[in-house]
Design a protein around this motif. Structure first.
Motif, PDB file in Angstrom:
ATOM      1  N   ARG A  46       0.855  -1.184   0.000  1.00  0.00           N
ATOM      2  CA  ARG A  46       0.000   0.000   0.000  1.00  0.00           C
ATOM      3  C   ARG A  46       0.892   1.235   0.000  1.00  0.00           C
ATOM      4  NH1 ARG A  46      -4.447  -1.692   4.654  1.00  0.00           N
ATOM      5  NH2 ARG A  46      -5.401  -3.380   3.456  1.00  0.00           N
ATOM      6  N   ASP A  59     -12.497  12.278   0.054  1.00  0.00           N
ATOM      7  CA  ASP A  59     -12.551  10.822   0.009  1.00  0.00           C
ATOM      8  C   ASP A  59     -11.741  10.316  -1.187  1.00  0.00           C
ATOM      9  OD1 ASP A  59     -13.284   8.266   0.729  1.00  0.00           O
ATOM     10  OD2 ASP A  59     -15.256   8.369  -0.236  1.00  0.00           O
ATOM     11  N   LEU A  61      -9.785   8.137  -3.850  1.00  0.00           N
ATOM     12  CA  LEU A  61     -10.027   6.764  -4.293  1.00  0.00           C
ATOM     13  C   LEU A  61      -8.706   6.029  -4.512  1.00  0.00           C
ATOM     14  CD1 LEU A  61     -12.859   7.386  -6.893  1.00  0.00           C
ATOM     15  CD2 LEU A  61     -13.083   6.484  -4.570  1.00  0.00           C
ATOM     16  N   PRO A  62      -8.605   4.814  -3.989  1.00  0.00           N
ATOM     17  CA  PRO A  62      -7.390   4.026  -4.203  1.00  0.00           C
ATOM     18  C   PRO A  62      -7.390   3.382  -5.595  1.00  0.00           C
ATOM     19  CG  PRO A  62      -8.923   2.826  -2.812  1.00  0.00           C
ATOM     20  CD  PRO A  62      -9.544   4.169  -3.092  1.00  0.00           C
ATOM     21  N   HIS A  64      -6.055   0.134  -7.609  1.00  0.00           N
ATOM     22  CA  HIS A  64      -5.632  -1.246  -7.336  1.00  0.00           C
ATOM     23  C   HIS A  64      -4.933  -1.833  -8.560  1.00  0.00           C
ATOM     24  CE1 HIS A  64      -8.105  -1.720  -3.637  1.00  0.00           C
ATOM     25  NE2 HIS A  64      -8.799  -0.747  -4.211  1.00  0.00           N
ATOM     26  N   LEU A  80      -2.896   5.241  -3.135  1.00  0.00           N
ATOM     27  CA  LEU A  80      -3.838   6.289  -2.787  1.00  0.00           C
ATOM     28  C   LEU A  80      -3.153   7.622  -3.052  1.00  0.00           C
ATOM     29  CD1 LEU A  80      -6.663   6.791  -1.477  1.00  0.00           C
ATOM     30  CD2 LEU A  80      -5.420   7.144   0.671  1.00  0.00           C
ATOM     31  N   PRO A  98      -8.795   4.800   2.947  1.00  0.00           N
ATOM     32  CA  PRO A  98      -9.897   3.869   2.686  1.00  0.00           C
ATOM     33  C   PRO A  98     -10.212   3.024   3.932  1.00  0.00           C
ATOM     34  CG  PRO A  98      -8.181   3.682   1.004  1.00  0.00           C
ATOM     35  CD  PRO A  98      -7.637   4.542   2.097  1.00  0.00           C
ATOM     36  N   ASP A  99     -11.415   2.481   3.962  1.00  0.00           N
ATOM     37  CA  ASP A  99     -11.806   1.586   5.057  1.00  0.00           C
ATOM     38  C   ASP A  99     -10.801   0.443   5.159  1.00  0.00           C
ATOM     39  OD1 ASP A  99     -14.023   3.105   5.594  1.00  0.00           O
ATOM     40  OD2 ASP A  99     -15.404   1.826   4.461  1.00  0.00           O
ATOM     41  N   TRP A 101      -7.743   0.639   6.277  1.00  0.00           N
ATOM     42  CA  TRP A 101      -6.362   1.130   6.364  1.00  0.00           C
ATOM     43  C   TRP A 101      -6.193   1.860   7.686  1.00  0.00           C
ATOM     44  CZ3 TRP A 101      -3.764   3.250   1.348  1.00  0.00           C
ATOM     45  CH2 TRP A 101      -3.931   2.343   0.290  1.00  0.00           C
TER      46      TRP A 101
END
Length: 115
Positions: A46, A59, A61-62, A64, A80, A98-99, A101
């Protein structure tokens, strides 16, 4: 990184070595000031990239990326991108993550390739 330091197709780096390689690549490619925080907890790398050019968002956004060992992408990577002003103004950095992390799992990449 020299050719001698690159792992062969049959030699996979440790996840911490790979995280440092990814952080180094992102610092080297970026124009302007950038701070990179990395975590290699679990089975994925990450990265939090804090950059002036990043869009300001409450907010972020990551992004992937799946592992592709045949392309020397040895572990899944999540990046991120966070605006520098938003990061610096935030008292609680975890609000930008993000949720799932946790800010305390990240360390700032200091520019060395040490694992």
């Amino acid at each position: 990184m020299t050719t001698q330091e690159q792992p062969s197709a049959n030699q996979r780096p440790s996840i911490s070595e790979y995280a440092n390689q990814m952080a180094r690549a992102h610092v080297d490619e970026e124009l302007g000031d950038i701070a990179v925080y990395l975590s290699c907890e679990g089975d994925e790398v990450r990265l939090i990239e804090v950059a002036e050019h990043a869009p300001k968002s409450e907010d972020p956004l990551p992004f992937h990326f799946a592992a592709q060992p045949e392309r020397q992408l040895y572990y899944p990577v999540v990046i991120l991108l966070v605006n520098a002003d938003a990061w610096n103004e935030s008292v609680d950095k975890s609000e930008l993550l993000p949720d799932g992390w946790q800010i305390d799992e990240f360390v700032r990449f200091d520019g060395s390739d040490a694992s």
